[in-house]
Design a protein around this motif. Structure first.
Motif, PDB file in Angstrom:
ATOM      1  N   LEU A  36     -58.002  64.227 -46.532  1.00  9.03           N
ATOM      2  CA  LEU A  36     -58.111  64.615 -47.945  1.00  9.03           C
ATOM      3  C   LEU A  36     -59.263  65.585 -48.171  1.00  9.03           C
ATOM      4  O   LEU A  36     -59.188  66.475 -49.023  1.00  9.03           O
ATOM      5  CB  LEU A  36     -58.289  63.356 -48.805  1.00  9.03           C
ATOM      6  N   GLU A  37     -60.322  65.425 -47.398  1.00 13.27           N
ATOM      7  CA  GLU A  37     -61.448  66.368 -47.466  1.00 13.27           C
ATOM      8  C   GLU A  37     -60.992  67.770 -47.070  1.00 13.27           C
ATOM      9  O   GLU A  37     -61.316  68.750 -47.734  1.00 13.27           O
ATOM     10  CB  GLU A  37     -62.564  65.886 -46.540  1.00 13.27           C
ATOM     11  N   HIS A  38     -60.230  67.857 -45.997  1.00  7.79           N
ATOM     12  CA  HIS A  38     -59.678  69.150 -45.590  1.00  7.79           C
ATOM     13  C   HIS A  38     -58.754  69.709 -46.667  1.00  7.79           C
ATOM     14  O   HIS A  38     -58.789  70.901 -46.977  1.00  7.79           O
ATOM     15  CB  HIS A  38     -58.897  69.015 -44.281  1.00  7.79           C
ATOM     16  N   LEU A  39     -57.931  68.846 -47.226  1.00 12.71           N
ATOM     17  CA  LEU A  39     -56.963  69.285 -48.226  1.00 12.71           C
ATOM     18  C   LEU A  39     -57.657  69.946 -49.408  1.00 12.71           C
ATOM     19  O   LEU A  39     -57.190  70.968 -49.934  1.00 12.71           O
ATOM     20  CB  LEU A  39     -56.131  68.091 -48.706  1.00 12.71           C
ATOM     21  N   SER A  40     -58.795  69.392 -49.814  1.00 13.78           N
ATOM     22  CA  SER A  40     -59.509  69.931 -50.965  1.00 13.78           C
ATOM     23  C   SER A  40     -60.134  71.292 -50.683  1.00 13.78           C
ATOM     24  O   SER A  40     -60.486  72.022 -51.614  1.00 13.78           O
ATOM     25  CB  SER A  40     -60.601  68.946 -51.406  1.00 13.78           C
ATOM     26  N   SER A  41     -60.267  71.631 -49.396  1.00 12.45           N
ATOM     27  CA  SER A  41     -60.903  72.903 -49.039  1.00 12.45           C
ATOM     28  C   SER A  41     -59.901  74.041 -48.885  1.00 12.45           C
ATOM     29  O   SER A  41     -60.302  75.201 -48.766  1.00 12.45           O
ATOM     30  CB  SER A  41     -61.691  72.743 -47.733  1.00 12.45           C
ATOM     31  N   TYR A  42     -58.609  73.716 -48.861  1.00  9.02           N
ATOM     32  CA  TYR A  42     -57.572  74.733 -48.709  1.00  9.02           C
ATOM     33  C   TYR A  42     -57.041  75.176 -50.064  1.00  9.02           C
ATOM     34  O   TYR A  42     -57.085  74.425 -51.042  1.00  9.02           O
ATOM     35  CB  TYR A  42     -56.391  74.188 -47.890  1.00  9.02           C
ATOM     36  N   GLU A  43     -56.498  76.378 -50.104  1.00  8.88           N
ATOM     37  CA  GLU A  43     -55.784  76.854 -51.279  1.00  8.88           C
ATOM     38  C   GLU A  43     -54.278  76.714 -51.043  1.00  8.88           C
ATOM     39  O   GLU A  43     -53.819  76.621 -49.905  1.00  8.88           O
ATOM     40  CB  GLU A  43     -56.131  78.316 -51.564  1.00  8.88           C
ATOM     41  N   ASP A  44     -53.535  76.693 -52.127  1.00  9.93           N
ATOM     42  CA  ASP A  44     -52.069  76.654 -52.061  1.00  9.93           C
ATOM     43  C   ASP A  44     -51.559  75.467 -51.244  1.00  9.93           C
ATOM     44  O   ASP A  44     -50.744  75.608 -50.332  1.00  9.93           O
ATOM     45  CB  ASP A  44     -51.514  77.962 -51.470  1.00  9.93           C
ATOM     46  N   THR A  45     -52.068  74.289 -51.576  1.00  9.91           N
ATOM     47  CA  THR A  45     -51.654  73.088 -50.854  1.00  9.91           C
ATOM     48  C   THR A  45     -51.019  72.051 -51.783  1.00  9.91           C
ATOM     49  O   THR A  45     -51.031  70.857 -51.486  1.00  9.91           O
ATOM     50  CB  THR A  45     -52.848  72.454 -50.117  1.00  9.91           C
ATOM     51  N   GLY A  46     -50.467  72.533 -52.888  1.00 12.22           N
ATOM     52  CA  GLY A  46     -49.836  71.600 -53.810  1.00 12.22           C
ATOM     53  C   GLY A  46     -48.645  70.880 -53.218  1.00 12.22           C
ATOM     54  O   GLY A  46     -48.233  69.827 -53.716  1.00 12.22           O
ATOM     55  N   HIS A  47     -48.094  71.424 -52.133  1.00  9.46           N
ATOM     56  CA  HIS A  47     -46.925  70.807 -51.490  1.00  9.46           C
ATOM     57  C   HIS A  47     -47.317  69.856 -50.365  1.00  9.46           C
ATOM     58  O   HIS A  47     -46.441  69.306 -49.686  1.00  9.46           O
ATOM     59  CB  HIS A  47     -45.993  71.884 -50.946  1.00  9.46           C
ATOM     60  N   ILE A  48     -48.624  69.660 -50.154  1.00 10.84           N
ATOM     61  CA  ILE A  48     -49.113  68.761 -49.101  1.00 10.84           C
ATOM     62  C   ILE A  48     -49.796  67.562 -49.750  1.00 10.84           C
ATOM     63  O   ILE A  48     -50.594  67.715 -50.685  1.00 10.84           O
ATOM     64  CB  ILE A  48     -50.100  69.476 -48.163  1.00 10.84           C
ATOM     65  N   SER A  49     -49.509  66.372 -49.248  1.00 10.37           N
ATOM     66  CA  SER A  49     -50.156  65.169 -49.768  1.00 10.37           C
ATOM     67  C   SER A  49     -50.433  64.194 -48.627  1.00 10.37           C
ATOM     68  O   SER A  49     -49.794  64.257 -47.567  1.00 10.37           O
ATOM     69  CB  SER A  49     -49.287  64.497 -50.834  1.00 10.37           C
ATOM     70  N   PHE A  50     -51.399  63.329 -48.862  1.00 14.52           N
ATOM     71  CA  PHE A  50     -51.721  62.275 -47.900  1.00 14.52           C
ATOM     72  C   PHE A  50     -51.717  60.946 -48.630  1.00 14.52           C
ATOM     73  O   PHE A  50     -52.331  60.807 -49.693  1.00 14.52           O
ATOM     74  CB  PHE A  50     -53.095  62.522 -47.256  1.00 14.52           C
ATOM     75  N   ILE A  51     -51.012  59.975 -48.062  1.00 16.07           N
ATOM     76  CA  ILE A  51     -50.918  58.669 -48.695  1.00 16.07           C
ATOM     77  C   ILE A  51     -51.172  57.571 -47.669  1.00 16.07           C
ATOM     78  O   ILE A  51     -50.987  57.761 -46.468  1.00 16.07           O
ATOM     79  CB  ILE A  51     -49.541  58.462 -49.361  1.00 16.07           C
ATOM     80  N   LYS A  52     -51.584  56.426 -48.166  1.00 18.37           N
ATOM     81  CA  LYS A  52     -51.751  55.263 -47.304  1.00 18.37           C
ATOM     82  C   LYS A  52     -50.392  54.620 -47.109  1.00 18.37           C
ATOM     83  O   LYS A  52     -49.637  54.418 -48.068  1.00 18.37           O
ATOM     84  CB  LYS A  52     -52.718  54.264 -47.924  1.00 18.37           C
ATOM     85  N   GLY A  53     -50.074  54.298 -45.884  1.00 19.55           N
ATOM     86  CA  GLY A  53     -48.777  53.692 -45.628  1.00 19.55           C
ATOM     87  C   GLY A  53     -48.642  53.247 -44.192  1.00 19.55           C
ATOM     88  O   GLY A  53     -49.501  53.536 -43.349  1.00 19.55           O
ATOM     89  N   TYR A  54     -47.555  52.552 -43.930  1.00 19.96           N
ATOM     90  CA  TYR A  54     -47.286  51.994 -42.610  1.00 19.96           C
ATOM     91  C   TYR A  54     -45.921  52.473 -42.124  1.00 19.96           C
ATOM     92  O   TYR A  54     -45.010  52.709 -42.915  1.00 19.96           O
ATOM     93  CB  TYR A  54     -47.317  50.461 -42.669  1.00 19.96           C
TER      94      TYR A  54
END
Length: 273
Positions: free
Chosen positions: A82-100
């Motif tokens: 998520l830290e990396h995600l916040s540093s990129y632009e144009d990443t509205g189509h990328i997400s990270f979730i907790k899961g199994y």
């Protein structure tokens, strides 16, 4: 990783060293994305990367899929992603979730590609493959791909690496009760598990390699990024110190200040739903 209390040790194994892992581990090679995209015959609409860690195998899909979801149960690893995600632009189509891996919060037949990069061996295969088959669309692809350790360089260096890893496992066996140890499955059985599940119409193994630049620091760091060595550190034991220093010396002597092209070999096991 799979859910259930019996798998918690697998999840906890990756806590606390997300920075080191992210710094030294290889990103997913583009050739892996090319192979999988070719199998479905078009740019995928949705890719899920299960056991995604810090996102090293997720962000490679940034320009190659309409939507990308990284799924990771370990909070430390996911926080780095998520830290990396916040540093990129144009990443509205990328997400990270907790899961199994065996309880995906996704609709049936909604996913084009499911990937497990260096993670499937931490999952319970029967329930996981059942769940992957549920979320994959007809013709979708599951791929478990793993890097061979150590990367190909020099036999003396690689032998020193193996001694270091073997020693770490000896220390864990001596100090951690079996019920509390992480449970790692044999990667050589991945293809057999995919076929045995009966949920995929076609399965095969694909072998490829990727060249990456390494200096002594990175090659040493790759070894220290292994979960077994990190588990010894968490024990507070100094029993590995001699092997660590010996390995560091061997690596430094070989690289001698150079940055070299190093071969990272991969094995990908795929199943087509």
């Amino acid at each position: 990783m799979s859910s259930g209390s019996h798998m918690q040790s697998n999840i906890d194994r990756f806590s606390g060293f997300e920075g080191h892992y992210d710094r030294y581990r290889p990103k997913a090679p583009v050739v892996a994305i090319d192979i999988l995209t070719n199998y479905i015959g078009a740019k995928p609409n949705v890719v899920i990367d299960v056991g995604c860690g810090t996102g090293l195998s997720t962000f490679v899909w940034k320009e190659r899929a309409e939507r990308v979801i990284g799924i990771e149960p370990n909070d430390d690893m996911r926080s780095k992603a998520l830290e990396h995600l916040s540093s990129y632009e144009d990443t509205g189509h990328i997400s990270f979730i907790k899961g199994y891996s065996d309880q995906l919060p996704l609709e049936s037949s909604s996913i084009d590609i499911v990937t497990c990069s260096q993670s499937f061996h931490w999952m319970e295969p029967v329930s996981t493959l059942r769940e992957f088959a549920r979320v994959l669309r007809d013709g979708g692809v599951f791929a478990a791909y793993d890097c061979d350790w150590p990367p190909t360089l020099n036999w003396q260096v690689e032998a020193a690496y193996e001694r270091l890893v073997d020693k770490s496992e000896e220390i864990i066996a001596a100090h951690v009760p079996e019920k509390d140890r992480a449970s790692k499955r044999d990667k050589e059985r991945h293809l057999q598990e995919i076929r045995k599940s009966g949920r995929f119409r076609f399965a095969k193994e694909i072998v490829f390699h990727n060249m990456e630049l390494c200096d002594a620091e990175r090659y040493f760091g790759l070894a220290v990024s292994q979960g077994g060595i990190q588990s010894v550190f968490k024990l507070g034991s100094d029993a590995l110190n001699r092997e660590l220093e010996s390995y560091r010396s061997t690596v430094n002597d070989y690289f001698a200040g150079r940055t070299l092209d190093v071969m990272f070999s991969y094995r990908m096991r795929i199943g087509i739903k």
